[in-house]
Design a protein around this motif. Structure first.
Motif, PDB file in Angstrom:
ATOM      1  N   UNK A 186       7.711   5.365   1.828  1.00 58.39           N
ATOM      2  CA  UNK A 186       8.181   4.382   2.807  1.00 58.39           C
ATOM      3  C   UNK A 186       7.824   4.768   4.233  1.00 58.39           C
ATOM      4  N   UNK A 187       7.637   6.065   4.497  1.00 61.16           N
ATOM      5  CA  UNK A 187       7.288   6.498   5.851  1.00 61.16           C
ATOM      6  C   UNK A 187       5.920   5.988   6.294  1.00 61.16           C
ATOM      7  N   UNK A 188       5.118   5.558   5.330  1.00 62.00           N
ATOM      8  CA  UNK A 188       3.782   5.059   5.657  1.00 62.00           C
ATOM      9  C   UNK A 188       3.749   3.548   5.855  1.00 62.00           C
ATOM     10  N   UNK A 189       4.923   2.935   6.023  1.00 64.49           N
ATOM     11  CA  UNK A 189       4.939   1.484   6.190  1.00 64.49           C
ATOM     12  C   UNK A 189       4.097   1.064   7.396  1.00 64.49           C
ATOM     13  N   UNK A 190       3.430  -0.069   7.239  1.00 63.66           N
ATOM     14  CA  UNK A 190       2.543  -0.583   8.279  1.00 63.66           C
ATOM     15  C   UNK A 190       3.131  -1.774   9.021  1.00 63.66           C
ATOM     16  N   UNK A 191       4.164  -2.378   8.489  1.00 59.72           N
ATOM     17  CA  UNK A 191       4.807  -3.476   9.200  1.00 59.72           C
ATOM     18  C   UNK A 191       5.289  -2.967  10.555  1.00 59.72           C
ATOM     19  N   UNK A 192       4.944  -3.696  11.596  1.00 53.63           N
ATOM     20  CA  UNK A 192       5.282  -3.219  12.950  1.00 53.63           C
ATOM     21  C   UNK A 192       6.099  -4.278  13.684  1.00 53.63           C
ATOM     22  N   UNK A 193       6.871  -3.802  14.640  1.00 59.33           N
ATOM     23  CA  UNK A 193       7.680  -4.675  15.477  1.00 59.33           C
ATOM     24  C   UNK A 193       7.426  -4.284  16.924  1.00 59.33           C
ATOM     25  N   UNK A 194       6.912  -5.220  17.694  1.00 63.44           N
ATOM     26  CA  UNK A 194       6.567  -4.954  19.092  1.00 63.44           C
ATOM     27  C   UNK A 194       7.562  -5.640  20.016  1.00 63.44           C
ATOM     28  N   UNK A 195       8.036  -4.891  21.011  1.00 70.14           N
ATOM     29  CA  UNK A 195       9.010  -5.448  21.946  1.00 70.14           C
ATOM     30  C   UNK A 195       8.347  -6.481  22.847  1.00 70.14           C
ATOM     31  N   UNK A 196       9.023  -7.616  23.018  1.00 71.37           N
ATOM     32  CA  UNK A 196       8.546  -8.671  23.921  1.00 71.37           C
ATOM     33  C   UNK A 196       9.773  -9.239  24.629  1.00 71.37           C
ATOM     34  N   UNK A 197      10.129  -8.652  25.754  1.00 74.84           N
ATOM     35  CA  UNK A 197      11.328  -9.075  26.467  1.00 74.84           C
ATOM     36  C   UNK A 197      12.572  -8.785  25.662  1.00 74.84           C
ATOM     37  N   UNK A 198      13.372  -9.810  25.412  1.00 76.65           N
ATOM     38  CA  UNK A 198      14.609  -9.616  24.642  1.00 76.65           C
ATOM     39  C   UNK A 198      14.410  -9.940  23.159  1.00 76.65           C
ATOM     40  N   UNK A 199      13.151  -9.899  22.714  1.00 78.72           N
ATOM     41  CA  UNK A 199      12.814 -10.102  21.300  1.00 78.72           C
ATOM     42  C   UNK A 199      11.915  -8.977  20.805  1.00 78.72           C
ATOM     43  N   UNK A 200      11.828  -8.882  19.467  1.00 78.28           N
ATOM     44  CA  UNK A 200      10.797  -8.093  18.812  1.00 78.28           C
ATOM     45  C   UNK A 200       9.931  -9.059  18.020  1.00 78.28           C
ATOM     46  N   UNK A 201       8.642  -8.782  17.959  1.00 78.59           N
ATOM     47  CA  UNK A 201       7.718  -9.616  17.195  1.00 78.59           C
ATOM     48  C   UNK A 201       7.208  -8.802  16.015  1.00 78.59           C
ATOM     49  N   UNK A 202       7.456  -9.296  14.796  1.00 78.44           N
ATOM     50  CA  UNK A 202       7.144  -8.558  13.572  1.00 78.44           C
ATOM     51  C   UNK A 202       5.860  -9.075  12.946  1.00 78.44           C
ATOM     52  N   UNK A 203       5.035  -8.123  12.480  1.00 75.94           N
ATOM     53  CA  UNK A 203       3.803  -8.420  11.753  1.00 75.94           C
ATOM     54  C   UNK A 203       3.728  -7.490  10.540  1.00 75.94           C
ATOM     55  N   UNK A 204       3.390  -8.044   9.382  1.00 72.50           N
ATOM     56  CA  UNK A 204       3.211  -7.199   8.210  1.00 72.50           C
ATOM     57  C   UNK A 204       3.573  -7.917   6.925  1.00 72.50           C
ATOM     58  N   UNK A 205       3.535  -7.166   5.825  1.00 79.15           N
ATOM     59  CA  UNK A 205       3.822  -7.718   4.500  1.00 79.15           C
ATOM     60  C   UNK A 205       4.747  -6.783   3.744  1.00 79.15           C
ATOM     61  N   UNK A 206       5.752  -7.341   3.134  1.00 76.53           N
ATOM     62  CA  UNK A 206       6.650  -6.599   2.255  1.00 76.53           C
ATOM     63  C   UNK A 206       6.527  -7.156   0.840  1.00 76.53           C
ATOM     64  N   UNK A 207       6.716  -6.291  -0.133  1.00 76.16           N
ATOM     65  CA  UNK A 207       6.608  -6.739  -1.520  1.00 76.16           C
ATOM     66  C   UNK A 207       7.806  -6.245  -2.329  1.00 76.16           C
ATOM     67  N   UNK A 208       7.927  -6.751  -3.552  1.00 79.29           N
ATOM     68  CA  UNK A 208       9.035  -6.404  -4.448  1.00 79.29           C
ATOM     69  C   UNK A 208      10.384  -6.628  -3.763  1.00 79.29           C
ATOM     70  N   UNK A 209      10.527  -7.745  -3.084  1.00 70.20           N
ATOM     71  CA  UNK A 209      11.774  -8.040  -2.370  1.00 70.20           C
ATOM     72  C   UNK A 209      12.726  -8.753  -3.326  1.00 70.20           C
TER      73      UNK A 209
ATOM     74  N   UNK B 103       0.798  -1.224   0.000  1.00 71.57           N
ATOM     75  CA  UNK B 103       0.000   0.000   0.000  1.00 71.57           C
ATOM     76  C   UNK B 103       0.833   1.278   0.000  1.00 71.57           C
ATOM     77  N   UNK B 104       2.116   1.192   0.394  1.00 70.59           N
ATOM     78  CA  UNK B 104       2.883   2.432   0.572  1.00 70.59           C
ATOM     79  C   UNK B 104       3.759   2.788  -0.612  1.00 70.59           C
ATOM     80  N   UNK B 105       4.291   1.797  -1.333  1.00 69.01           N
ATOM     81  CA  UNK B 105       5.114   2.084  -2.500  1.00 69.01           C
ATOM     82  C   UNK B 105       6.278   2.996  -2.167  1.00 69.01           C
ATOM     83  N   UNK B 106       6.385   4.116  -2.890  1.00 67.78           N
ATOM     84  CA  UNK B 106       7.483   5.052  -2.683  1.00 67.78           C
ATOM     85  C   UNK B 106       7.394   5.784  -1.347  1.00 67.78           C
TER      86      UNK B 106
END
Length: 379
Positions: free
Chosen positions: A134-157, A129-132
């Protein structure tokens, strides 16, 4: 222009001995959209992946300009544009980010793998949804102790289907803006990271691309590249090198194309004389030469300023614009010069056009580059 030293010239000339092997079946690979593991093994043997990195991690310790000079040589001798694109993607996306911002632990563990080519790198920035923007990226990373938990979708990788390591950019703070984005180094087999099917492309078909899905992907906090919230510093650093690396390869490709067109124009006869004797053809070739030299000047002048620590926002945008548009114009001119033969797949020139069409789009669309230049002019 730069006066290259004998050592630099020799380093670039070493690539020539790999040309025949790298180019074997490149047309068939492109038709199948197939990444060649055999060609990647050859790339590893050339040592080109190690160019810009310190020797302590298996690198060759070359400076930015030397690295670019050799990469230009890769573009000149290698007809598999997708393979070259995968090379610069791995070097810039993962190697440059680690070398510039990675912890000592991350560098010691992963940089030798990137330098040797044992591991292939990719970066996951763009979202559906964000294309060029990049500041509007929706993929998020939430801190959980000594880890981060990532949720989201990336494209054109790019490199996604074959990558071992991903540099994934995710939002670690709510709201828009650069301060809430963090860069993570994520291994391919991390639970919660899933790769989509390879995406079919118009060009650069031998450089595979896919989507990346993140569903509860747990990443140790020690895999943060740089600092939490500092992801855009990493991205800015990487993108400068990515543009210079990938588009100087295009300069090498333009040099090969120019040489090929000159040779063809001298030997192909129509109406009793070589077609190069006709001003319409000669002018196309001269334009190819002018575009090539203009691109080279912007690329290397920008690199010199960047190496001196100067602000190159405007210069980099111009270099990207000039080179991507010149490469596309050069590829179209070559097809025209070769006429009907140029339109046939066996000559490889129509493949050059398809590859070149991507240049004004990837690494920040040319429309974005115009916006950057206008902003620097106070508009």
């Amino acid at each position: 222009m730069i006066d290259w030293t004998s050592d630099q010239i020799e380093l670039r000339a070493e690539l020539s001995r790999w040309s025949e092997a790298l180019n074997a079946d490149h047309l068939e690979r492109d038709e199948r959209g197939e990444f060649s593991w055999e060609a990647w093994k050859l790339i590893r043997r050339t040592g080109i992946l190690a160019l810009p990195f310190p020797e302590r991690w298996g690198g060759l310790g070359q400076d930015l300009l030397t690295t670019m000079y050799v990469l230009e040589g890769l573009g000149e001798i290698c007809r598999d544009g997708g393979l070259s694109f995968s090379v610069t993607t791995s070097m810039a996306s993962t190697g440059v980010s680690l070398e510039g911002f990675g912890s000592a632990e991350l560098k010691d563990r992963y940089l030798p793998l990137i330098c040797s080519g044992e591991a292939i790198g990719a970066h996951a920035i763009t979202e559906p949804d964000s294309g060029s923007d990049a500041l509007e990226m929706r993929t998020r990373a939430e801190r959980d102790g000594d880890h981060f938990v990532l949720h989201g979708t990336k494209t054109f990788v790019s490199n996604g289907p074959v990558a071992d390591l991903f540099v994934i950019y995710a939002r670690t703070a709510p709201g828009p803006g650069p301060l809430g984005v963090t860069a993570f180094l994520v291994e391919r087999d991390t639970p919660g990271l899933e790769l989509g099917r390879p995406i079919k492309k118009m060009g650069l078909r031998t450089s595979p691309m896919c989507e990346v899905f993140l569903d509860g992907c747990r990443v140790p906090a020690s895999r943060v590249i740089g600092r939490v919230g500092g992801g855009f510093l990493v991205l800015d650093h990487v993108m400068k090198r990515e543009i210079l690396f990938s588009f100087v390869v295009n300069a090498g490709e333009m040099q090969h194309r120019l040489d090929r067109c000159i040779a063809y124009a001298k030997t192909r006869e129509q109406f009793g004389k070589p077609i190069g004797a006709y001003q319409a053809i000669a002018n196309k070739i001269v334009d190819m030469k002018i575009r090539l030299e203009t691109s080279r000047k912007w690329l290397y002048d920008t690199a010199e300023k960047l190496a001196r620590g100067q602000n190159v926002t405007t210069e980099l945008a111009i270099a990207k614009l000039v080179t991507s548009e010149s490469n596309l114009a050069s590829s179209l001119a070559a097809v025209q010069i070769f006429g009907g033969n140029g339109y046939m797949t066996e000559y490889g020139l129509e493949k050059d056009v398809r590859n070149a069409v991507g240049g004004p789009i990837y690494s920040g669309t040319n429309e974005i580059q115009y916006n950057r230049i206008a902003s620097m002019l106070g508009l």
